[in-house]
Design a protein around this motif. Structure first.
Motif, PDB file in Angstrom:
ATOM      1  N   ALA A   6       0.839  -1.203   0.000  1.00 37.51           N
ATOM      2  CA  ALA A   6       0.000   0.000   0.000  1.00 37.51           C
ATOM      3  C   ALA A   6       0.873   1.252   0.000  1.00 37.51           C
ATOM      4  CB  ALA A   6      -0.935  -0.002   1.209  1.00 37.51           C
ATOM      5  N   LEU A   7       1.955   1.225   0.773  1.00 36.78           N
ATOM      6  CA  LEU A   7       2.859   2.365   0.820  1.00 36.78           C
ATOM      7  C   LEU A   7       3.504   2.603  -0.550  1.00 36.78           C
ATOM      8  CD1 LEU A   7       4.186   4.606   2.450  1.00 36.78           C
ATOM      9  CD2 LEU A   7       5.916   2.940   3.196  1.00 36.78           C
ATOM     10  N   ARG A   8       3.902   1.534  -1.227  1.00 35.26           N
ATOM     11  CA  ARG A   8       4.486   1.690  -2.572  1.00 35.26           C
ATOM     12  C   ARG A   8       3.483   2.346  -3.521  1.00 35.26           C
ATOM     13  NH1 ARG A   8       7.190  -3.277  -1.283  1.00 35.26           N
ATOM     14  NH2 ARG A   8       9.440  -2.850  -1.283  1.00 35.26           N
ATOM     15  N   SER A   9       2.249   1.913  -3.467  1.00 35.69           N
ATOM     16  CA  SER A   9       1.214   2.486  -4.325  1.00 35.69           C
ATOM     17  C   SER A   9       1.029   3.973  -4.028  1.00 35.69           C
ATOM     18  CB  SER A   9      -0.097   1.725  -4.126  1.00 35.69           C
ATOM     19  OG  SER A   9      -1.100   2.271  -4.926  1.00 35.69           O
ATOM     20  N   GLU A  10       0.960   4.315  -2.755  1.00 37.83           N
ATOM     21  CA  GLU A  10       0.809   5.716  -2.349  1.00 37.83           C
ATOM     22  C   GLU A  10       2.008   6.549  -2.808  1.00 37.83           C
ATOM     23  OE1 GLU A  10       1.220   8.211   1.795  1.00 37.83           O
ATOM     24  OE2 GLU A  10       0.294   6.228   1.899  1.00 37.83           O
ATOM     25  N   MET A  11       3.218   6.006  -2.641  1.00 40.44           N
ATOM     26  CA  MET A  11       4.423   6.759  -2.976  1.00 40.44           C
ATOM     27  C   MET A  11       4.622   6.874  -4.490  1.00 40.44           C
ATOM     28  SD  MET A  11       5.258   7.953  -0.139  1.00 40.44           S
ATOM     29  CE  MET A  11       6.657   8.854  -0.804  1.00 40.44           C
ATOM     30  N   ARG A  12       4.174   5.876  -5.251  1.00 38.92           N
ATOM     31  CA  ARG A  12       4.222   6.011  -6.718  1.00 38.92           C
ATOM     32  C   ARG A  12       3.351   7.184  -7.156  1.00 38.92           C
ATOM     33  NH1 ARG A  12       3.935   0.236  -6.616  1.00 38.92           N
ATOM     34  NH2 ARG A  12       5.991  -0.594  -7.149  1.00 38.92           N
ATOM     35  N   LEU A 117      14.373   5.636  -5.885  1.00 33.90           N
ATOM     36  CA  LEU A 117      13.569   5.130  -4.774  1.00 33.90           C
ATOM     37  C   LEU A 117      12.159   5.674  -4.847  1.00 33.90           C
ATOM     38  CD1 LEU A 117      13.511   7.813  -2.749  1.00 33.90           C
ATOM     39  CD2 LEU A 117      15.785   6.997  -2.215  1.00 33.90           C
ATOM     40  N   LEU A 118      11.282   5.057  -4.070  1.00 35.61           N
ATOM     41  CA  LEU A 118       9.911   5.553  -3.943  1.00 35.61           C
ATOM     42  C   LEU A 118       9.772   6.451  -2.723  1.00 35.61           C
ATOM     43  CD1 LEU A 118       7.863   2.350  -4.814  1.00 35.61           C
ATOM     44  CD2 LEU A 118       7.947   4.480  -6.130  1.00 35.61           C
ATOM     45  N   ALA A 119      10.506   6.122  -1.649  1.00 35.35           N
ATOM     46  CA  ALA A 119      10.444   6.909  -0.421  1.00 35.35           C
ATOM     47  C   ALA A 119      11.736   6.713   0.365  1.00 35.35           C
ATOM     48  CB  ALA A 119       9.254   6.483   0.434  1.00 35.35           C
ATOM     49  N   PHE A 120      12.034   7.692   1.226  1.00 38.56           N
ATOM     50  CA  PHE A 120      13.164   7.579   2.145  1.00 38.56           C
ATOM     51  C   PHE A 120      12.779   8.266   3.442  1.00 38.56           C
ATOM     52  CE2 PHE A 120      13.781  11.621   0.026  1.00 38.56           C
ATOM     53  CZ  PHE A 120      14.270  12.475   1.005  1.00 38.56           C
ATOM     54  N   ALA A 150      16.330  11.499  -5.313  1.00 33.12           N
ATOM     55  CA  ALA A 150      14.878  11.575  -5.186  1.00 33.12           C
ATOM     56  C   ALA A 150      14.401  13.016  -5.163  1.00 33.12           C
ATOM     57  CB  ALA A 150      14.455  10.894  -3.884  1.00 33.12           C
ATOM     58  N   TYR A 151      13.095  13.176  -5.256  1.00 31.66           N
ATOM     59  CA  TYR A 151      12.457  14.458  -5.000  1.00 31.66           C
ATOM     60  C   TYR A 151      12.379  14.627  -3.479  1.00 31.66           C
ATOM     61  CZ  TYR A 151      10.834  13.987  -9.819  1.00 31.66           C
ATOM     62  OH  TYR A 151      10.766  13.816 -11.182  1.00 31.66           O
ATOM     63  N   ALA A 152      12.550  15.840  -2.976  1.00 31.25           N
ATOM     64  CA  ALA A 152      12.462  16.081  -1.538  1.00 31.25           C
ATOM     65  C   ALA A 152      11.114  15.626  -0.987  1.00 31.25           C
ATOM     66  CB  ALA A 152      12.706  17.562  -1.240  1.00 31.25           C
ATOM     67  N   GLY A 153      10.070  15.749  -1.784  1.00 29.44           N
ATOM     68  CA  GLY A 153       8.729  15.353  -1.362  1.00 29.44           C
ATOM     69  C   GLY A 153       8.537  13.856  -1.188  1.00 29.44           C
ATOM     70  N   GLN A 154       9.559  13.064  -1.489  1.00 28.53           N
ATOM     71  CA  GLN A 154       9.473  11.616  -1.286  1.00 28.53           C
ATOM     72  C   GLN A 154       9.866  11.212   0.132  1.00 28.53           C
ATOM     73  OE1 GLN A 154      11.513  10.940  -5.407  1.00 28.53           O
ATOM     74  NE2 GLN A 154      10.679   8.975  -4.758  1.00 28.53           N
ATOM     75  N   GLN A 155      10.297  12.175   0.939  1.00 26.80           N
ATOM     76  CA  GLN A 155      10.667  11.847   2.316  1.00 26.80           C
ATOM     77  C   GLN A 155       9.416  11.601   3.140  1.00 26.80           C
ATOM     78  OE1 GLN A 155      13.386  14.507   4.291  1.00 26.80           O
ATOM     79  NE2 GLN A 155      13.536  13.186   6.076  1.00 26.80           N
TER      80      GLN A 155
END
Length: 181
Positions: A6-12, A117-120, A150-155
């Motif tokens: 679910a987190l991967r879907s949200e972060m994509r 990455l998708l999130a960090f 990454a984009y800063a918004g991926q944190q």
């Protein structure tokens, strides 16, 4: 426990929204390339979908005299290898369907690996696509410096940690470079 699927879907979806400013963000991230360690060989990646582009950063790394390479997936459950690469070199899809240098380019071991990455999070944990390619590669190359791009918004505030996860040493975004302890 956090559901990684679910987190991967949200972060994509989040990354897709951030990608509307992709070229500007990639250029601003490259403006911070001087914070990266000076090494002989850097592994970059061929961006897929909404991943932050590497073009401006590639130019900055070349200007600093660094050699480049790209990852190559030869087997689904094995670490990736890396082959020398210069912009303009011919590429062919690897086993994962990602453009990669031909075998004649020659295999190398990078000193620094830039990973999409998708999130960090603030601890250096990285959420990838779920295939484990980078975690297996990080485990096989423990001396390589691991930097997320990454984009800063991926944190995010925090990511779940599993035994096979290997933290990043830092992350480079359009807002700057952050090193992790």
């Amino acid at each position: 426990m956090i559901d990684k699927r679910a987190l991967r879907s949200e972060m994509r979806a989040r990354r897709m929204g951030l990608a509307k400013d992709g070229l500007q963000a990639a250029s601003r991230a490259a403006d911070h390339a001087h914070h990266l360690p000076q090494v002989a060989c850097v592994a970059v990646y061929h961006p897929i979908g909404s991943e932050l582009g590497t073009g401006p950063l590639v130019e900055a790394l070349i200007a600093r005299g660094m050699d480049l390479c790209l990852p190559v997936t030869l087997a689904q459950d094995a670490p990736m290898i890396f082959r020398r690469w210069t912009p303009g070199d011919p590429l062919e899809d690897d086993l994962a369907g990602v453009p990669a240098p031909f075998p004649l380019a020659g295999a190398v071991v990078p000193d620094l690996i830039l990973a999409p990455l998708l999130a960090f999070d603030g601890q250096g944990l990285r959420l990838g696509q779920g295939g484990g390619h980078y975690d297996r590669t990080f485990a096989a190359l423990p001396d390589a410096i691991r930097i997320g791009l990454a984009y800063a918004g991926q944190q995010v505030e925090a990511l779940p940690f599993e035994p096979h996860d290997i933290a990043l040493h830092g992350v480079l975004t359009e807002s700057g470079y952050t090193a992790f302890a």
